[in-house]
Design a protein around this motif. Structure first.
Motif, short mmCIF file in Angstrom:
data_model
loop_
_atom_site.label_atom_id
_atom_site.label_comp_id
_atom_site.label_asym_id
_atom_site.label_seq_id
_atom_site.Cartn_x
_atom_site.Cartn_y
_atom_site.Cartn_z
N LYS A 1 0.90 -0.97 0.25
CA LYS A 1 -0.09 0.09 0.14
C LYS A 1 0.84 1.45 -0.35
O LYS A 1 2.67 0.76 -0.21
CB LYS A 1 -0.85 -0.13 1.10
N ALA B 1 1.90 1.15 3.42
CA ALA B 1 2.63 0.29 4.69
C ALA B 1 2.05 -0.91 3.88
O ALA B 1 1.88 -0.81 2.14
CB ALA B 1 1.03 -0.14 5.67
N GLU C 1 0.57 -4.78 4.17
CA GLU C 1 -0.33 -5.88 4.05
C GLU C 1 0.02 -7.31 3.87
O GLU C 1 0.19 -7.71 2.61
CB GLU C 1 -1.32 -5.04 4.22
N THR D 1 -4.72 -10.82 9.37
CA THR D 1 -3.90 -9.98 9.58
C THR D 1 -2.90 -9.35 9.67
O THR D 1 -3.05 -9.46 11.03
CB THR D 1 -4.34 -8.79 8.20
N ARG E 1 -0.51 -5.46 9.58
CA ARG E 1 -0.19 -4.39 9.04
C ARG E 1 1.14 -3.59 9.19
O ARG E 1 1.65 -3.30 10.53
CB ARG E 1 -1.12 -3.34 8.99
#
Length: 160
Positions: A42, A45, A47, A90, A92
């Motif tokens: 991203k 970030a 992920e 998940t 981040r």
């Protein structure tokens, strides 16, 4: 007066390459085939999505190796708290930018010790440098580039 900023951030092309390599390894791992394992880059970030907490941990290790192979300092990566969304896990990983106060002080002291007169200030993770003219600013950047830094130092907004 001339001015420029000194800032620090990882080379995003290297980060992208590392994420791509990590994604390429997913089909090669028999224990990850057919799972939700995925890396996504991203803006600020990375992920990670996995089927289990153990797989998430393995993926993090795989990504760290890929980042190191691309010479991206892990000091730029902050690991968030893993979350469970539905059946998947998940996490981040934030991509940090900016100079720490210690690095800024080191750079300012280094500049102050140079024969070129400059005024420096630290603000918002960057060191702002002002010199008498554009030629002095260019000479100062040239002198700074001779020093081996452990972090990727960049220069921008060279203005007269």
């Amino acid at each position: 007066m001339a001015s420029f900023d000194i800032f620090c951030e990882p080379h995003m092309a290297c980060v992208k390459t590392a994420v791509d390599h990590a994604n390429d390894n997913i089909p090669k791992r028999h224990d990850w085939q057919g799972t939700s394992a995925a890396y996504a880059l991203k803006a600020n970030a990375i992920e990670l999505t996995a089927s289990s907490y153990l797989q998430l941990d393995q993926m993090l290790q795989e990504l760290c190796w890929a980042l190191r192979r691309e010479l991206v300092s892990l000091a730029f990566i902050s690991v968030g708290k893993p979350k469970k969304l539905g059946g998947d896990y998940t996490v981040r990983l934030g991509i940090e930018r900016g100079l720490t106060k210690d690095w800024a002080n080191y750079l300012i002291e280094l500049i102050d010790g140079m024969p070129i007169k400059a005024k420096c200030s630290y603000q918002n993770g960057e060191v702002q440098v002002k010199t008498e003219d554009l030629e002095q600013a260019q000479q100062l950047i040239g002198q700074l580039r001779l020093h081996p830094f452990d972090i990727p130092i960049h220069y921008r907004n060279l203005e007269a």
